[in-house]
Design a protein around this motif. Structure first.
Motif, PDB file in Angstrom:
ATOM      1  N   VAL A   4     -18.061  -2.798   1.482  1.00 33.10           N
ATOM      2  CA  VAL A   4     -19.731  -2.328   1.501  1.00 33.10           C
ATOM      3  C   VAL A   4     -20.057  -2.081   0.314  1.00 33.10           C
ATOM      4  CG1 VAL A   4     -19.296  -1.096   4.288  1.00 33.10           C
ATOM      5  CG2 VAL A   4     -19.103   0.284   1.971  1.00 33.10           C
ATOM      6  N   ASP A   5     -19.299  -3.402  -0.766  1.00 34.61           N
ATOM      7  CA  ASP A   5     -19.349  -3.072  -2.054  1.00 34.61           C
ATOM      8  C   ASP A   5     -21.270  -3.812  -2.412  1.00 34.61           C
ATOM      9  OD1 ASP A   5     -17.216  -2.531  -2.853  1.00 34.61           O
ATOM     10  OD2 ASP A   5     -16.312  -4.120  -3.381  1.00 34.61           O
ATOM     11  N   PRO A   6     -21.932  -2.181  -3.190  1.00 35.00           N
ATOM     12  CA  PRO A   6     -23.080  -3.310  -3.729  1.00 35.00           C
ATOM     13  C   PRO A   6     -23.421  -4.660  -3.856  1.00 35.00           C
ATOM     14  CG  PRO A   6     -22.592  -1.583  -5.176  1.00 35.00           C
ATOM     15  CD  PRO A   6     -21.222  -1.759  -3.876  1.00 35.00           C
ATOM     16  N   SER A   7     -24.677  -5.122  -2.500  1.00 30.97           N
ATOM     17  CA  SER A   7     -24.786  -6.299  -2.473  1.00 30.97           C
ATOM     18  C   SER A   7     -25.830  -7.140  -4.432  1.00 30.97           C
ATOM     19  CB  SER A   7     -24.794  -6.744  -2.082  1.00 30.97           C
ATOM     20  OG  SER A   7     -25.052  -6.399  -0.576  1.00 30.97           O
ATOM     21  N   PRO A   8     -25.998  -7.820  -4.380  1.00 32.05           N
ATOM     22  CA  PRO A   8     -26.686  -8.328  -5.346  1.00 32.05           C
ATOM     23  C   PRO A   8     -28.774  -7.699  -5.616  1.00 32.05           C
ATOM     24  CG  PRO A   8     -25.753 -10.262  -4.769  1.00 32.05           C
ATOM     25  CD  PRO A   8     -25.507  -9.241  -4.249  1.00 32.05           C
ATOM     26  N   GLN A 108     -26.450   0.793  -1.415  1.00 27.84           N
ATOM     27  CA  GLN A 108     -27.633  -0.032  -1.752  1.00 27.84           C
ATOM     28  C   GLN A 108     -28.492   0.087  -2.953  1.00 27.84           C
ATOM     29  OE1 GLN A 108     -26.103  -3.157  -1.936  1.00 27.84           O
ATOM     30  NE2 GLN A 108     -24.730  -2.115  -0.196  1.00 27.84           N
ATOM     31  N   SER A 109     -29.282   1.427  -2.929  1.00 31.06           N
ATOM     32  CA  SER A 109     -30.549   2.452  -2.808  1.00 31.06           C
ATOM     33  C   SER A 109     -29.794   2.857  -4.599  1.00 31.06           C
ATOM     34  CB  SER A 109     -30.306   3.087  -2.105  1.00 31.06           C
ATOM     35  OG  SER A 109     -31.179   3.303  -1.108  1.00 31.06           O
ATOM     36  N   ARG A 191     -35.548   2.312  -3.402  1.00 29.59           N
ATOM     37  CA  ARG A 191     -35.060   2.668  -2.150  1.00 29.59           C
ATOM     38  C   ARG A 191     -35.284   1.356  -1.654  1.00 29.59           C
ATOM     39  NH1 ARG A 191     -37.275   4.492   1.985  1.00 29.59           N
ATOM     40  NH2 ARG A 191     -34.544   4.866   2.727  1.00 29.59           N
ATOM     41  N   TYR A 192     -34.138   1.204  -1.042  1.00 33.08           N
ATOM     42  CA  TYR A 192     -34.284  -0.200   0.014  1.00 33.08           C
ATOM     43  C   TYR A 192     -34.131   0.715   1.635  1.00 33.08           C
ATOM     44  CZ  TYR A 192     -31.727  -3.343  -2.666  1.00 33.08           C
ATOM     45  OH  TYR A 192     -31.136  -4.276  -4.043  1.00 33.08           O
ATOM     46  N   ALA A 193     -35.061  -0.325   2.213  1.00 35.22           N
ATOM     47  CA  ALA A 193     -35.421   0.254   3.439  1.00 35.22           C
ATOM     48  C   ALA A 193     -35.922  -1.013   4.135  1.00 35.22           C
ATOM     49  CB  ALA A 193     -37.008   0.460   3.092  1.00 35.22           C
TER      50      ALA A 193
END
Length: 248
Positions: A4-8, A108-109, A191-193
């Motif tokens: 679950v590593d951060p995505s681009p 991700q956030s 943050r991502y939503a």
């Protein structure tokens, strides 16, 4: 467990299914046919499968060709069993997804908040500032009109442009880079939503913004917004903004 590593860093990240081992993922797909978290679509298929199973069982009872009755009936019963297993599997997978997504979004956030984007253009009240130029940075730090509108164009992967609108008081300037080095912006409250459909994300960039610029000649302290000491960025705005549209 899958990584679950951060995505681009891009606004429209595809939301993945909860990680699972290779065998578990194969069983999950076999029962649910899910490659992405589109549970509404999966649930809509279940009644169709049930209707088909009933029709096959009924057809097996009325067929005039005797040798077809048993295999058609068996197929209908097998499809009914598969449908029941599918319903149970969807409940389990959906429950795991609800537990997984908040953690994934926070990961991700955090990656987004700690990342810096190259500034392509920086304007204050319609006047452009070259943030790689020490003299231009000095002029920017001398401004005291905190309500002045600021427009920042910056790059994100994959080589796409994004634009944000703020006020000068929302921008913290860190004049710490060497002259000629690209200016970069970081969104400390970003943050991502998830979008309502749940398949992709978007950015909520918020405030304050931290912009790293060239270092003017002579001692310069970190200044925020209008350049007055002790000024902090404004609190994040309420609401969200889909990617590709100007922020409030």
């Amino acid at each position: 467990m899958a990584s679950v590593d951060p995505s681009p860093l891009r606004p429209d990240l595809p939301v993945p299914l909860a990680p699972a081992g290779r065998l578990a993922a194969a069983v999950r797909f076999g029962l649910t046919l899910l490659r992405e978290p589109v549970f509404d679509r999966a649930h809509r298929r279940t009644p169709r499968l049930l209707v088909l199973a009933v029709l096959l069982v009924l057809a097996g009872q009325v067929l005039s060709v005797g040798w077809l009755r048993e295999p058609v009936t068996t197929l209908g019963v097998a499809l009914a069993v598969y449908t029941a297993l599918r319903v149970a599997a969807l409940r389990v997978v959906e429950h795991r997804q609800r537990e997984f997504e908040p953690t994934w979004l926070e990961t991700q956030s955090a990656h987004l908040r700690h990342s810096r984007f190259e500034v392509v253009r920086f304007t204050v009240d319609g006047h452009g500032f070259d943030l790689t130029d020490p003299d231009a940075v000095r002029d920017l730090l001398d401004r005291t009109d905190g309500d002045a509108p600021v427009v920042i164009d910056f790059c994100h992967e994959p080589a796409a442009l994004e634009r944000v609108f703020r006020h000068l008081r929302d921008v913290t300037v860190l004049p710490t880079s060497r002259p000629g080095s690209p200016a970069r912006v970081r969104f400390a409250a970003a943050r991502y939503a998830p979008r309502p459909a749940g398949r992709t994300t978007y950015w909520q960039l918020g405030t304050p913004l931290v912009v790293t610029t060239a270092r003017p000649a002579g001692p310069v302290a970190r200044r925020a917004g209008t350049g007055s000491t002790g000024r902090v960025g404004a609190a994040p705005r309420a609401g969200a903004r889909p990617p590709g549209t100007p922020s409030a």
